[in-house]
Design an enzyme around this catalytic site. Sequence first.
Site, PDB file in Angstrom:
ATOM      1  N   ARG A  68       0.831  -1.191   0.000  1.00  0.00           N
ATOM      2  CA  ARG A  68       0.000   0.000   0.000  1.00  0.00           C
ATOM      3  C   ARG A  68       0.870   1.246   0.000  1.00  0.00           C
ATOM      4  O   ARG A  68       2.032   1.201   0.334  1.00  0.00           O
ATOM      5  CB  ARG A  68      -0.901   0.016   1.246  1.00  0.00           C
ATOM      6  CG  ARG A  68      -2.005  -1.029   1.207  1.00  0.00           C
ATOM      7  CD  ARG A  68      -3.095  -0.746   2.213  1.00  0.00           C
ATOM      8  NE  ARG A  68      -2.578  -0.412   3.532  1.00  0.00           N
ATOM      9  CZ  ARG A  68      -2.620   0.825   4.051  1.00  0.00           C
ATOM     10  NH1 ARG A  68      -3.140   1.827   3.387  1.00  0.00           N
ATOM     11  NH2 ARG A  68      -2.109   1.045   5.242  1.00  0.00           N
ATOM     12  N   LYS A 133       4.249  -7.574  11.320  1.00  0.00           N
ATOM     13  CA  LYS A 133       3.378  -7.793  10.154  1.00  0.00           C
ATOM     14  C   LYS A 133       3.411  -9.246   9.688  1.00  0.00           C
ATOM     15  O   LYS A 133       4.461  -9.796   9.393  1.00  0.00           O
ATOM     16  CB  LYS A 133       3.857  -6.877   9.029  1.00  0.00           C
ATOM     17  CG  LYS A 133       2.992  -6.923   7.817  1.00  0.00           C
ATOM     18  CD  LYS A 133       2.360  -5.595   7.575  1.00  0.00           C
ATOM     19  CE  LYS A 133       1.813  -5.514   6.165  1.00  0.00           C
ATOM     20  NZ  LYS A 133       1.188  -4.237   5.905  1.00  0.00           N
ATOM     21  N   ARG A 258       0.469   6.881  13.714  1.00  0.00           N
ATOM     22  CA  ARG A 258       1.522   6.252  14.499  1.00  0.00           C
ATOM     23  C   ARG A 258       1.074   6.203  15.964  1.00  0.00           C
ATOM     24  O   ARG A 258       0.611   7.200  16.499  1.00  0.00           O
ATOM     25  CB  ARG A 258       2.809   7.073  14.363  1.00  0.00           C
ATOM     26  CG  ARG A 258       4.065   6.420  14.885  1.00  0.00           C
ATOM     27  CD  ARG A 258       5.292   7.148  14.351  1.00  0.00           C
ATOM     28  NE  ARG A 258       5.258   8.587  14.616  1.00  0.00           N
ATOM     29  CZ  ARG A 258       5.664   9.142  15.760  1.00  0.00           C
ATOM     30  NH1 ARG A 258       6.150   8.402  16.729  1.00  0.00           N
ATOM     31  NH2 ARG A 258       5.616  10.451  15.937  1.00  0.00           N
TER      32      ARG A 258
HETATM   33  C1  BTN Z   1       0.654  -3.862   2.311  1.00  0.00           C
HETATM   34  O1  BTN Z   1       1.343  -2.871   2.076  1.00  0.00           O
HETATM   35  O2  BTN Z   1       0.438  -4.227   3.485  1.00  0.00           O
HETATM   36  C2  BTN Z   1      -0.007  -4.642   1.214  1.00  0.00           C
HETATM   37  C3  BTN Z   1       0.857  -5.754   0.695  1.00  0.00           C
HETATM   38  C4  BTN Z   1       0.168  -6.575  -0.374  1.00  0.00           C
HETATM   39  C5  BTN Z   1       1.081  -7.599  -1.003  1.00  0.00           C
HETATM   40  C6  BTN Z   1       0.369  -8.497  -1.959  1.00  0.00           C
HETATM   41  S1  BTN Z   1       1.354  -9.871  -2.465  1.00  0.00           S
HETATM   42  C7  BTN Z   1       0.209 -10.270  -3.705  1.00  0.00           C
HETATM   43  C8  BTN Z   1      -0.259  -8.966  -4.322  1.00  0.00           C
HETATM   44  N1  BTN Z   1       0.662  -8.533  -5.365  1.00  0.00           N
HETATM   45  C9  BTN Z   1       1.282  -7.405  -5.042  1.00  0.00           C
HETATM   46  O3  BTN Z   1       2.132  -6.826  -5.764  1.00  0.00           O
HETATM   47  N2  BTN Z   1       0.899  -6.977  -3.845  1.00  0.00           N
HETATM   48  C10 BTN Z   1      -0.105  -7.858  -3.266  1.00  0.00           C
END
Ligand code: BTN
Length: 260
Positions: A68, A133, A258
């Site tokens: 994100r 995470k 935060r």
């Molecule tokens: C985040 O920032 O928390 C979201 C991460 C999301 C990762 C997943 S992996 C499968 C899909 N493909 C990507 O490029 N991103 C999502």
Amino acid sequence: MFSSTYNELIDINKMKEVIQQAHLRYLSRIDVFEKIDSTNTYLMQQAKKEAPVGSVCIAEVQTAGRGRRGRVWDSPSGNIYCSLLWSFQPQPPALPSLSIAIAVMIARVLKSYGVQNGLELKWPNDILFSGRKLAGILIEIVKDKLIIGFGINIIRTEEQDRISLEELLGQPVARHYLIGMVLDELIRALPFFQRGGLNSFIREWQALDVLQGKKMTVQAPQYQLIGVAQGINERGELQVKALTGELHVFSVGEISCRVL
Ligand code: BTN
């Protein structure tokens, strides 16, 4: 729980074993790659070429995994990277509440896979274990469709802010079963969201909401606020009570926050 050996490749037939027959027919197409830039990017390109709803993309490695807020999602071999193309008729839902619902769906699966005390949800859709995470969700819109991408950390990592499922369960994880369980839950529960919004999800969110009652700073585009998190509203927006007593409501993408 299920057993597998380390580094076993994802087996689609085994994955299908845990998906209910009635749900399998929604999965119109499943593409599995050893290496791809990003499963979300792939489905975005496919959606522009009219790929059917229910298309799934799974990859062993992502070379340009996306998180994100434009962040990179580090994607070595051994974890789960999966995306699903979906649509809501007559119109796509508001993303903030959908991202809450999807975080709850994935949390349900992780719980049933054995993750119990320590599982936390952090607005808007981070899935954590004891503050680290465990999984991430990236929802994107293309034309009138949605791409629901999820990454779950499976293998041990040196990164302090991440935790892996194998580390916290203390045993190998069968990725094909876990992906199947998530897809099954998405197909089962997305219609509930479509009909009733967050109604069927909000209580579970509240039970796992790690920000609830925490003092935090919120950085909004025009100002910074210090307050106490008051959970989410029915639209999936974060409510923060300022020290002056006023209630502020924030939508996804508007702010970064935060805990103090
Ligand atoms: C985040 O920032 O928390 C979201 C991460 C999301 C990762 C997943 S992996 C499968 C899909 N493909 C990507 O490029 N991103 C999502």
